[in-house]
Design a protein around this motif. Structure first.
Motif, PDB file in Angstrom:
ATOM      1  N   PRO A  63       0.817  -1.228   0.000  1.00  0.00           N
ATOM      2  CA  PRO A  63       0.000   0.000   0.000  1.00  0.00           C
ATOM      3  C   PRO A  63       0.847   1.273   0.000  1.00  0.00           C
ATOM      4  N   PHE A  64       0.247   2.360  -0.537  1.00  0.00           N
ATOM      5  CA  PHE A  64       0.834   3.698  -0.423  1.00  0.00           C
ATOM      6  C   PHE A  64      -0.022   4.484   0.555  1.00  0.00           C
ATOM      7  N   VAL A  65       0.600   5.208   1.491  1.00  0.00           N
ATOM      8  CA  VAL A  65      -0.179   5.998   2.463  1.00  0.00           C
ATOM      9  C   VAL A  65       0.320   7.439   2.489  1.00  0.00           C
ATOM     10  N   ASP A  66      -0.610   8.354   2.737  1.00  0.00           N
ATOM     11  CA  ASP A  66      -0.258   9.768   2.927  1.00  0.00           C
ATOM     12  C   ASP A  66      -0.603  10.122   4.374  1.00  0.00           C
ATOM     13  N   LEU A  67       0.448  10.389   5.170  1.00  0.00           N
ATOM     14  CA  LEU A  67       0.244  10.646   6.603  1.00  0.00           C
ATOM     15  C   LEU A  67       0.424  12.123   6.942  1.00  0.00           C
ATOM     16  N   SER A  68       0.512  12.974   5.923  1.00  0.00           N
ATOM     17  CA  SER A  68       0.867  14.376   6.170  1.00  0.00           C
ATOM     18  C   SER A  68      -0.145  15.092   7.071  1.00  0.00           C
ATOM     19  N   LYS A  69      -1.416  14.648   7.049  1.00  0.00           N
ATOM     20  CA  LYS A  69      -2.422  15.334   7.885  1.00  0.00           C
ATOM     21  C   LYS A  69      -2.905  14.430   9.024  1.00  0.00           C
ATOM     22  N   GLU A  70      -2.215  13.310   9.229  1.00  0.00           N
ATOM     23  CA  GLU A  70      -2.636  12.345  10.259  1.00  0.00           C
ATOM     24  C   GLU A  70      -1.970  12.645  11.600  1.00  0.00           C
ATOM     25  N   THR A  71      -2.689  12.418  12.686  1.00  0.00           N
ATOM     26  CA  THR A  71      -2.087  12.468  14.025  1.00  0.00           C
ATOM     27  C   THR A  71      -2.035  11.041  14.556  1.00  0.00           C
ATOM     28  N   LYS A  87      16.624   8.109  11.747  1.00  0.00           N
ATOM     29  CA  LYS A  87      17.786   7.636  11.000  1.00  0.00           C
ATOM     30  C   LYS A  87      17.379   6.903   9.723  1.00  0.00           C
ATOM     31  N   TYR A  88      16.330   6.090   9.811  1.00  0.00           N
ATOM     32  CA  TYR A  88      15.977   5.226   8.670  1.00  0.00           C
ATOM     33  C   TYR A  88      14.685   5.638   7.963  1.00  0.00           C
ATOM     34  N   ASN A  89      14.101   6.798   8.359  1.00  0.00           N
ATOM     35  CA  ASN A  89      12.866   7.288   7.730  1.00  0.00           C
ATOM     36  C   ASN A  89      11.786   6.211   7.702  1.00  0.00           C
ATOM     37  N   ILE A  90      11.466   5.720   8.885  1.00  0.00           N
ATOM     38  CA  ILE A  90      10.419   4.694   9.011  1.00  0.00           C
ATOM     39  C   ILE A  90       9.611   4.986  10.276  1.00  0.00           C
ATOM     40  N   VAL A  91       8.280   5.019  10.158  1.00  0.00           N
ATOM     41  CA  VAL A  91       7.435   5.327  11.323  1.00  0.00           C
ATOM     42  C   VAL A  91       6.277   4.324  11.416  1.00  0.00           C
ATOM     43  N   SER A  92       5.858   4.056  12.659  1.00  0.00           N
ATOM     44  CA  SER A  92       4.678   3.185  12.839  1.00  0.00           C
ATOM     45  C   SER A  92       3.450   4.082  12.965  1.00  0.00           C
ATOM     46  N   PHE A  93       2.341   3.682  12.324  1.00  0.00           N
ATOM     47  CA  PHE A  93       1.170   4.575  12.351  1.00  0.00           C
ATOM     48  C   PHE A  93      -0.141   3.853  12.676  1.00  0.00           C
ATOM     49  N   GLU A  94      -0.145   2.514  12.676  1.00  0.00           N
ATOM     50  CA  GLU A  94      -1.404   1.810  12.997  1.00  0.00           C
ATOM     51  C   GLU A  94      -1.101   0.424  13.541  1.00  0.00           C
ATOM     52  N   PRO A 126       4.630  -3.327   5.801  1.00  0.00           N
ATOM     53  CA  PRO A 126       5.259  -2.111   5.263  1.00  0.00           C
ATOM     54  C   PRO A 126       4.344  -1.389   4.274  1.00  0.00           C
ATOM     55  N   CYS A 127       4.370  -0.059   4.325  1.00  0.00           N
ATOM     56  CA  CYS A 127       3.662   0.790   3.363  1.00  0.00           C
ATOM     57  C   CYS A 127       4.652   1.845   2.880  1.00  0.00           C
ATOM     58  N   LEU A 128       4.460   2.324   1.658  1.00  0.00           N
ATOM     59  CA  LEU A 128       5.325   3.394   1.150  1.00  0.00           C
ATOM     60  C   LEU A 128       4.655   4.734   1.351  1.00  0.00           C
ATOM     61  N   THR A 129       5.501   5.774   1.554  1.00  0.00           N
ATOM     62  CA  THR A 129       4.974   7.129   1.708  1.00  0.00           C
ATOM     63  C   THR A 129       5.993   8.112   1.151  1.00  0.00           C
ATOM     64  N   THR A 130       5.747   9.403   1.327  1.00  0.00           N
ATOM     65  CA  THR A 130       6.664  10.431   0.815  1.00  0.00           C
ATOM     66  C   THR A 130       7.518  10.993   1.950  1.00  0.00           C
ATOM     67  N   ARG A 131       8.597  11.698   1.564  1.00  0.00           N
ATOM     68  CA  ARG A 131       9.477  12.333   2.565  1.00  0.00           C
ATOM     69  C   ARG A 131       8.709  13.368   3.397  1.00  0.00           C
ATOM     70  N   GLU A 132       7.839  14.134   2.717  1.00  0.00           N
ATOM     71  CA  GLU A 132       7.047  15.151   3.421  1.00  0.00           C
ATOM     72  C   GLU A 132       6.164  14.505   4.487  1.00  0.00           C
ATOM     73  N   SER A 133       5.593  13.367   4.114  1.00  0.00           N
ATOM     74  CA  SER A 133       4.738  12.617   5.023  1.00  0.00           C
ATOM     75  C   SER A 133       5.514  12.148   6.253  1.00  0.00           C
TER      76      SER A 133
END
Length: 582
Positions: A63-71, A87-94, A126-133
Motif C-alpha cells: 500500500p501507499f499511504v499519505d500521513l501528512s495530515k494524520e495524528t 535515521k531510517y525514515n520509518i514510522v509506525s502509524f497503525e 510495510p507501506c510506502l509514503t513520501t518524505r514530506e509525510s
C-alpha cells in the motif's frame, strides 16, 4: 523488494506518467552512470515524489499511504524509537492486534523492518509514503522540552527545610520528577547530537544549553526550585560527594541502550547562585572515523600516513582548545592500534576508552603529573606513547628523549599554526638540534561547521565583498592555489576571477534544524620535516622563515585548505573566516 531499472522503465512507458522519450533518455543515462532511475527522475524534477512512491508501491504490491495530515496515537508512534525513525525514515502509524503498519521511504530496507519485527515481536506490514509525510510524523515525536517538563515540574521537589543535608539531597535525587527531568535533558542532548550540556543556575532560574556543532544553543529554562535536585541527581549518577558544595568535583557516568552508548564526563563548579554543571558527551559507539572523513586529503594526508608509520619520532597536533586535536590523536592511535604494538597514554582527562590501549589519567594532587607518569611509562616497554598535552619543559624533554630512543610519541601543543610550533618548543627550553632530529610532522587544525547539503545555496561574491575579503587575506595567492590544486581546480577551472567562483551559504531546513549546518569538518596544515627545515630549526629561524620554506615544499596553509573546502561546497566563507582569524 528491490525494483530493477527495466521493471520501472517498462511500467513508466505503459503508464504515461512521464513522456516516453524522456523515460527512455533518462533510463539510458541511469544505466550509463550506474544510477537509480527513480532517483534520477526526481533529481531532474521529471516526476513528483508522491507519484514515484505510488509507482513503487504498485510494482511491489504494497500500500501507499499519505500521513501528512494524520495524528498518530503516541503509544503507536513510540513503538518505533525516535532515533530509528529519524535515521531510517520509518514510522509506525497503525496497530491491529499483532499487525503493525509502518510507513517508509526505502522499499529495499529489509534490515530495518527485520530489526523492528525482532524488537517488537509484531508482524510488520510495510507501506510506502513520501518524505514530506515522514517529516510530518517525525515532528510528532518532537514535543518541546517544555511540554515534556510540564507535568514533571508540578509537586514538591524541594529538599525539606533549609538544611540540605546528604540524606535529604539523596531523597530528592531519587524522586521521580527529578529523575525524569534529568533523563529528559540527557535524552534530548543525545538526540540533537550535542557535544556538551551546560546547566547554569542564576538568581531566579536554571538555564540549560546544548553545544551543537561547536555553537551553544538555549535548550530550556527551569524554575530555581529544581536546581538542588538536578545537581544531586547528577552527583548520584557520577558517584560524587552529595554534601560538597564549596569545591569543584569531576566524575563520569554512562548511558547505554540498543541504539547508543554515551559516556558523560561531568564537571561541577561552585558559582554564586549554586553549582554549575558541564557534561561532555562522548559517543563510544562512534566507530570508523578516519583522517579522510575528518577532512584531511591530498599530499597532506599522504604525509601524515607516511610519518605515523615510522617506528620513532614525534607527531605533534596543534591548535586552540576545542579544535579537535584529541580526536585527531585518537584517530591516529586507532590506525596504529594492532596486536604487534604496545600503546600507552598519559591524559588529563581520559576522553575515550580504547581497547588494547593502556590509558593513564594524571592526578597532580598525588604527584602524578604528565612528567612523572611519562617517566614511569617508559619502563613499561611501550612502542607508541600518547601524551595528552605538552605543558612544561620537563614533559617536553622526556617526550623528546622517548622519541630519540626508539618510541613513536604523539602529543599536542597550543600554537596558532604548524610553523609556530618549532620556535615555541625552543621557547620552552628544548635544544634546536634535538627538535630537528626528533619531530616527524606537525599538524595544525581548526574545526569548521559543514553546510547542510539539503539547503545550501550557491552564490557569487560582488565587487565590494571581494575588496573586503582582500583586506583579510592574500586573495591573489589563494586564487593561484585553487587554480593549481588538483582537487580545487575542478571547481574553479572556468573562473577567471573571484566574481566567477561559486560559494555556498546556509539557508536552513528541517534536516539541519534550521541552522543551515550539520556536522563538523577540519581544516589543516601539515608540516613534514625535511633537510632544509631541519637546518632552519638549528639556526633558530623565525616562524615566517619556516612557513615560507614549507610552502615552497608544497605545504598548503589552513586558510588555503579552508578555501578548498569552500569551493567544494563543504563549508561557508563565514565559517572559514571565523576559524582562521587570529
Amino acid at each position: 523488494m528491490r525494483i530493477e531499472l527495466e521493471e520501472l522503465r517498462s511500467f513508466l512507458l505503459d503508464s504515461n506518467i512521464v513522456p516516453k522519450d524522456v523515460v527512455e533518455q533518462t533510463a539510458l543515462e541511469a544505466k550509463k552512470e550506474n544510477k537509480n532511475l527513480g532517483a534520477l527522475l526526481l533529481e531532474k524534477k521529471l516526476i513528483e515524489e508522491a507519484e514515484l512512491q505510488k509507482v513503487y508501491a504498485y510494482i511491489l504490491g504494497i500500500p501507499f499511504v499519505d500521513l501528512s495530515k494524520e495524528t498518530i496515537p503516541l503509544e503507536v508512534l513510540q513503538i518505533v524509537p525516535e532515533l530509528i525513525a529519524k535515521k531510517y525514515n520509518i514510522v509506525s502509524f497503525e496497530k491491529n492486534g499483532v499487525n503493525l503498519k509502518v510507513a517508509m521511504l526505502n522499499p529495499e530496507d529489509l534490515q530495518t523492518i527485520d530489526f523492528i519485527k525482532k524488537k517488537t515481536g509484531l508482524k510488520i506490514v510495510p507501506c510506502l509514503t513520501t518524505r514530506e509525510s515522514i517529516q510530518g510524523v517525525l515532528r510528532q515525536y518532537e514535543k518541546t522540552l517544555k511540554a515534556e517538563f510540564g507535568d514533571m515540574l508540578t509537586g514538591d521537589i524541594k529538599p525539606d527545610g533549609e538544611d540540605k543535608d546528604e540524606e535529604n539531597l539523596a531523597q530528592v535525587a531519587a524522586g521521580l520528577p527529578i529523575i525524569r527531568i534529568v533523563d529528559t535533558l540527557l535524552k534530548h542532548a543525545i538526540l540533537e547530537s550535542a557535544s556538551d550540556i551546560h546547566i547554569e543556575p542564576d538568581e531566579k532560574e536554571v538555564h540549560v544549553r546544548y553545544r551543537i556543532d561547536g555553537v551553544l544553543h538555549d535548550a530550556m529554562t527551569l524554575p530555581k526550585d529544581v536546581a538542588a535536585g538536578i545537581v544531586a541527581r547528577i552527583k548520584v549518577l557520577s558517584n560524587l560527594k552529595l554534601d560538597e558544595h564549596r569545591l569543584p568535583q569531576d566524575g563520569r557516568f554512562k548511558i547505554q541502550n540498543d541504539e547508543y552508548k554515551i559516556s558523560f564526563r561531568v564537571s561541577m563548579l561552585p558559582v554564586f547562585d549554586g553549582e554549575k554543571i558541564v557534561m561532555r558527551l562522548l559517543d563510544e559507539t562512534a566507530k570508523g572515523l578516519t583522517l579522510e572523513k575528518m577532512g584531511l586529503g591530498g599530499s597532506a594526508l599522504e604525509a601524515v600516513h607516511r610519518e605515523i608509520n615510522k617506528p620513532n619520532g614525534m607527531i605533534l597536533v596543534t591548535g586552540p582548545t576545542g579544535s579537535g586535536k584529541t580526536t585527531t590523536l585518537y584517530t591516529v592511535m586507532d590506525i596504529l592500534n594492532t596486536t604487534e604494538v604496545n600503546i600507552s597514554t598519559v591524559e588529563d582527562p581520559v576522553e575515550y576508552r580504547m581497547p588494547r590501549v593502556n590509558q593513564t589519567q594524571i592526578n597532580p594532587k598525588v604527584g602524578m603529573t604528565f612528567a612523572a607518569a611519562l617517566r614511569s611509562l617508559l619502563r613499561q616497554d611501550p612502542d607508541i606513547i600518547m601524551v595528552g598535552e605538552i605543558r612544561d619543559q620537563e614533559t617536553l624533554e622526556i617526550a623528546m628523549h622517548a622519541a630519540m630512543t626508539g618510541h613513536l610519541v604523539l602529543s599536542t601543543l597550543h600554537t596558532n599554526n604548524a610553523a609556530a610550533t618549532l620556535p615555541r618548543m625552543i621557547d620552552m627550553g628544548a635544544e634546536p638540534f634535538l627538535i630537528a632530529s626528533t619531530v616527524n610532522v606537525i599538524i595544525a587544525q581548526r574545526l569548521i561547521r559543514r553546510l547542510c547539503v539539503e539547503c545550501r545555496k550557491p552564490y557569487t561574491l560582488d565587487k565590494k565583498e571581494i575588496e573586503s575579503l582582500g583586506k583579510s587575506y592574500d586573495i591573489d595567492d589563494i586564487f593561484r592555489f585553487l587554480k593549481n590544486d588538483p582537487v580545487a581546480k575542478k571547481f574553479v577551472e572556468k573562473a577567471k576571477n573571484w566574481d566567477e567562483v561559486t560559494f555556498y551559504k546556509p539557508t536552513g531546513c528541517e534536516q539541519c534544524g534550521g541552522e543551515g549546518y550539520h556536522g563538523r569538518n577540519g581544516i589543516y596544515e601539515v608540516l613534514p620535516m625535511d633537510t632544509n627545515i631541519r637546518k632552519l630549526i638549528t639556526q633558530s629561524a623565525t616562524t615566517e622563515m619556516i612557513e615560507d620554506e614549507a610552502r615552497k615544499n608544497g605545504m598548503s596553509t589552513m586558510v588555503q585548505d579552508g578555501f578548498l573546502k569552500i569551493v567544494q561546497g563543504i563549508t561557508s566563507l563565514e565559517e572559514v573566516m571565523r576559524a582562521t582569524k587570529e
